[in-house]
Design an enzyme around this catalytic site. Structure first.
Site, PDB file in Angstrom:
ATOM      1  N   ASN A   1       0.747  -1.214  -0.093  1.00  0.00           N
ATOM      2  CA  ASN A   1      -0.101   0.051  -0.155  1.00  0.00           C
ATOM      3  C   ASN A   1       0.706   1.248  -0.039  1.00  0.00           C
ATOM      4  OD1 ASN A   1       0.707  -0.543   2.623  1.00  0.00           O
ATOM      5  ND2 ASN A   1      -1.071   0.484   3.473  1.00  0.00           N
TER       6      ASN A   1
ATOM      7  N   GLU B   1       3.538  -5.038  12.351  1.00  0.00           N
ATOM      8  CA  GLU B   1       2.737  -4.109  12.410  1.00  0.00           C
ATOM      9  C   GLU B   1       1.524  -4.609  11.207  1.00  0.00           C
ATOM     10  OE1 GLU B   1       3.034  -1.206  13.506  1.00  0.00           O
ATOM     11  OE2 GLU B   1       5.210  -0.948  14.040  1.00  0.00           O
TER      12      GLU B   1
ATOM     13  N   CYS C   1      -3.407   1.311   6.477  1.00  0.00           N
ATOM     14  CA  CYS C   1      -3.744   0.543   7.604  1.00  0.00           C
ATOM     15  C   CYS C   1      -4.180   1.555   8.584  1.00  0.00           C
ATOM     16  CB  CYS C   1      -2.569   0.026   8.212  1.00  0.00           C
ATOM     17  SG  CYS C   1      -1.223   1.057   8.588  1.00  0.00           S
TER      18      CYS C   1
ATOM     19  N   GLU D   1       7.378   0.914  16.439  1.00  0.00           N
ATOM     20  CA  GLU D   1       8.527   1.328  15.854  1.00  0.00           C
ATOM     21  C   GLU D   1       8.610   2.772  15.967  1.00  0.00           C
ATOM     22  OE1 GLU D   1       8.811  -0.804  11.952  1.00  0.00           O
ATOM     23  OE2 GLU D   1       9.076  -2.556  12.969  1.00  0.00           O
TER      24      GLU D   1
HETATM   25  P1  NAD Z   1       0.132  -9.169   3.298  1.00  0.00           P
HETATM   26  O1  NAD Z   1       0.196  -9.986   4.625  1.00  0.00           O
HETATM   27  O2  NAD Z   1      -0.565 -10.232   2.315  1.00  0.00           O
HETATM   28  O3  NAD Z   1       1.828  -9.090   2.575  1.00  0.00           O
HETATM   29  C1  NAD Z   1       2.690  -8.451   3.126  1.00  0.00           C
HETATM   30  C2  NAD Z   1       4.114  -8.961   2.774  1.00  0.00           C
HETATM   31  O4  NAD Z   1       4.211 -10.262   3.527  1.00  0.00           O
HETATM   32  C3  NAD Z   1       4.268  -8.920   1.313  1.00  0.00           C
HETATM   33  O5  NAD Z   1       5.562  -8.663   1.120  1.00  0.00           O
HETATM   34  C4  NAD Z   1       3.954 -10.509   1.034  1.00  0.00           C
HETATM   35  O6  NAD Z   1       4.667 -11.108  -0.018  1.00  0.00           O
HETATM   36  C5  NAD Z   1       4.684 -11.048   2.270  1.00  0.00           C
HETATM   37  N1  NAD Z   1       4.174 -12.525   2.740  1.00  0.00           N
HETATM   38  C6  NAD Z   1       2.853 -13.055   2.384  1.00  0.00           C
HETATM   39  N2  NAD Z   1       2.849 -14.268   2.978  1.00  0.00           N
HETATM   40  C7  NAD Z   1       4.074 -14.497   3.678  1.00  0.00           C
HETATM   41  C8  NAD Z   1       4.474 -15.617   4.317  1.00  0.00           C
HETATM   42  N3  NAD Z   1       4.089 -16.835   4.438  1.00  0.00           N
HETATM   43  N4  NAD Z   1       5.697 -15.637   4.908  1.00  0.00           N
HETATM   44  C9  NAD Z   1       6.786 -14.329   4.550  1.00  0.00           C
HETATM   45  N5  NAD Z   1       6.169 -13.226   4.050  1.00  0.00           N
HETATM   46  C10 NAD Z   1       4.767 -13.144   3.668  1.00  0.00           C
HETATM   47  O7  NAD Z   1      -0.300  -7.784   3.365  1.00  0.00           O
HETATM   48  P2  NAD Z   1      -0.803  -7.000   2.084  1.00  0.00           P
HETATM   49  O8  NAD Z   1      -1.815  -7.431   1.491  1.00  0.00           O
HETATM   50  O9  NAD Z   1       0.650  -6.773   1.200  1.00  0.00           O
HETATM   51  O10 NAD Z   1      -1.069  -5.571   2.904  1.00  0.00           O
HETATM   52  C11 NAD Z   1      -1.865  -5.110   3.260  1.00  0.00           C
HETATM   53  C12 NAD Z   1      -2.110  -5.449   4.865  1.00  0.00           C
HETATM   54  O11 NAD Z   1      -1.075  -4.665   5.477  1.00  0.00           O
HETATM   55  C13 NAD Z   1      -3.391  -4.760   5.332  1.00  0.00           C
HETATM   56  O12 NAD Z   1      -3.836  -5.640   6.338  1.00  0.00           O
HETATM   57  C14 NAD Z   1      -2.823  -3.605   6.221  1.00  0.00           C
HETATM   58  O13 NAD Z   1      -3.853  -3.162   7.277  1.00  0.00           O
HETATM   59  C15 NAD Z   1      -1.365  -3.884   6.565  1.00  0.00           C
HETATM   60  N6  NAD Z   1      -0.614  -2.850   6.902  1.00  0.00           N
HETATM   61  C16 NAD Z   1      -0.345  -2.443   8.147  1.00  0.00           C
HETATM   62  C17 NAD Z   1       0.512  -1.388   8.347  1.00  0.00           C
HETATM   63  C18 NAD Z   1       0.820  -1.101   9.723  1.00  0.00           C
HETATM   64  O14 NAD Z   1       1.838  -0.393   9.748  1.00  0.00           O
HETATM   65  N7  NAD Z   1       0.401  -1.655  10.930  1.00  0.00           N
HETATM   66  C19 NAD Z   1       1.003  -0.418   7.239  1.00  0.00           C
HETATM   67  C20 NAD Z   1       0.427  -0.960   6.136  1.00  0.00           C
HETATM   68  C21 NAD Z   1      -0.241  -2.070   5.930  1.00  0.00           C
END
Ligand code: NAD
Length: 488
Positions: free
Chosen positions: A156, A254, A288, A469
């Site tokens: 995002n 996060e 998020c 963080e």
């Molecule tokens: P996601 O969990 O699908 O993927 C995030 C990252 O993790 C990607 O690089 C993905 O390739 C990797 N990943 C996926 N499966 C994995 C595994 N089994 N092992 C290791 N890595 C793996 O999330 P997304 O769809 O890319 O992002 C959206 C989500 O992120 C939303 O839930 C959003 O709220 C959250 N988000 C949180 C914050 C925060 O600071 N709290 C900030 C931005 C986004």
């Protein structure tokens, strides 16, 4: 090594200071056109192994540099990214679907600032010391980098969130293996092209591209990566926790949110309405920290809803590179379908969709007909138990409901599994403090949204994460502390 073929970019992994091609690739799309934008290495164990080795080899030299030396390199890198700000912003907008305006004013400036901020903050930490005069002892703490840090980021806010991890990790003297989202890898690759010029020694920053299941998991499971900083969904975090458990890794997580906006009848609506529109729909609602449950005190409910919907209808969706557009494309076809499915479920449950999806028609320019667009969508009369009020939608959909008392709204705001952020709108100072203290979330913005001081902790509670963080918090996460006692 900028490889162009058939109009799309072909990315390469960056390992030990070199761009390395991969044996297989995956397609990454331009969400605003539906066309393939680039091909991303489909890395796995082998590539991760090479990157971890490079990072391990670079660790002794990098970790023994003084904070000032590292700081100068981080500042140089910030300058180089800033110099190419427009190119980075264009790439981020094409890759992610976000508006060029958002990429220019938020994503890339923040990526630059992440490096500047940690270049500075690393110079100002003070460790602890206590004296035990009766025992003839002083005790003090000493902090050292941990080793190879594994950094995994979502799609995002691609470069913004990746650099929020890389900057503190390397400022503290760690070396890193980073894995950006397979859907938004281009700006990370562009950044790799600047590392040499900034003076980042080979192997200090390695970037391995690929999917979570292959590349991400190989990193999480690697025995020589003692620390994982992850930003993404709660579901993925559970899997990462399981996979890293046998190694007892240090984790910073996060995760998602279901953030409430609480609007009391004494709120300044001239501030509250435009800010709540932004907090609901900025970056297509794909932040998020975005608001997705708006609680409005009954006395002003109708008035609020009327102008909120009126203003939401003014948001223009379309070509993200058009600077007059407010709403770009969502990240993928699948994600768009998922977000839309929540609107359908709400309708099926008897809620009212007041604008956006299914109500207003979406007129797109000729080149964007196949893009993944939808309009800002406001839903009213939704029950608190509804999936639209409980689950993270992560798109431009927000639910507006009425409440009567302070006590009631606190309870309802807290009644979800997430606990990331909230906004509170009121001109009563006492109430603002009272409510903020009782909300179960890591961040509360009162009478504003998204104003951050990076010095202070960022992160969520409950299903929104573990750890924080920020200047001090990232320093503590990315270093190992030791207590030393000296008897004289
Ligand atoms: P996601 O969990 O699908 O993927 C995030 C990252 O993790 C990607 O690089 C993905 O390739 C990797 N990943 C996926 N499966 C994995 C595994 N089994 N092992 C290791 N890595 C793996 O999330 P997304 O769809 O890319 O992002 C959206 C989500 O992120 C939303 O839930 C959003 O709220 C959250 N988000 C949180 C914050 C925060 O600071 N709290 C900030 C931005 C986004």
């Amino acid at each position: 090594t900028m490889a162009h073929s058939k109009n799309f970019l072909v990315l390469e992994n960056f390992i030990g200071g070199k761009f390395v091609p991969c044996s297989s690739y995956i397609d990454s799309y331009n969400p605003s056109t539906g066309d393939v934008y680039c091909r991303v290495p489909d890395s796995g164990k082998e590539e991760v192994e090479a990157a971890v080795k490079a990072a391990k080899d670079a660790f002794p030299i990098w970790s023994s540099k003084s904070p000032l030396e590292r700081s100068q390199i981080l500042n140089k890198l910030a300058d180089l990214i800033e110099h190419d700000l427009e190119a980075f912003a264009q790439a981020e907008s094409k890759d992610q679907g976000k508006t060029i305006t958002f990429a220019r004013t938020v994503d890339i400036p923040r990526a630059v600032y992440n490096f500047r901020f940690f270049a500075s903050s690393i110079l100002h930490h003070v460790t602890e010391c206590t004296e035990m005069a009766t025992m003839g002892c002083v005790h003090y703490t000493s902090r050292a980098p941990v080793g190879v840090a594994g950094l995994i980021s979502p799609w995002n806010l691609p470069l913004y969130l990746l650099t929020w991890k890389i900057a503190p990790a390397i400022a503290c003297g760690n070396t890193v293996v980073a894995k950006p989202s397979e859907m938004t890898s281009v700006t990370a690759w562009m950044m790799c092209k600047l590392l040499d010029k900034a003076g980042v020694p080979h192997g200090v920053v390695n970037v391995v591209f690929g999917t979570g299941a292959k590349a991400g998991e190989a990193l999480v499971c690697h025995p020589d990566v003692p620390l994982i900083s992850f930003t993404g969904s709660t579901l993925t975090a559970q899997r990462i926790t399981e996979k890293s458990a046998p190694h007892c890794k240090r984790l910073s997580l996060e995760l998602g949110g279901k953030n409430p906006a609480i609007i009391f009848d004494d709120a300044d609506l001239s501030q509250c309405i435009p800010t709540t529109l932004r907090s609901s729909f900025a970056n297509q609602g794909e932040i998020c920290l975005c608001t997705s449950r708006v609680f409005v005190q009954r006395g002003i409910y109708s008035e609020f809803l009327k102008s909120f919907v009126q203003e939401a209808k003014k948001w223009k969706a379309g070509n993200p590179s058009d600077p007059t557009v407010d709403m770009g494309a969502l990240i993928s076809k699948e994600h768009l379908e998922k977000v839309k499915s929540y609107v359908k479920k709400a309708q099926a449950e008897g809620a009212r969709v007041l604008c956006g999806e299914g109500v207003d028609s979406l007129a797109l320019p000729a080149g964007n007909q196949k893009g993944y667009f939808m309009l800002p969508t406001v839903i009213a009369e939704v029950k608190d138990e509804s999936c639209c009020m409980q689950e993270e939608i992560f798109g431009p959909v927000t639910c507006v409901v009425a409440f009567d008392t302070e006590e009631e709204v606190i309870k309802r705001a807290n009644s979800v599994k997430y606990g990331l952020a909230a906004t509170v709108w009121s001109s009563n100072v006492g109430r603002v403090h009272r409510v903020a203290r009782r909300l179960q979330c890591g961040l509360v913005w009162t009478n504003c949204w998204l104003i951050r001081d990076l010095n202070l902790p960022f992160g969520g509670m409950k299903a929104s994460g573990i750890g924080r963080e920020g200047a001090k918090d990232s320093y503590e996460f990315f270093t190992e502390v030791k207590t030393i006692t000296v008897k004289h």
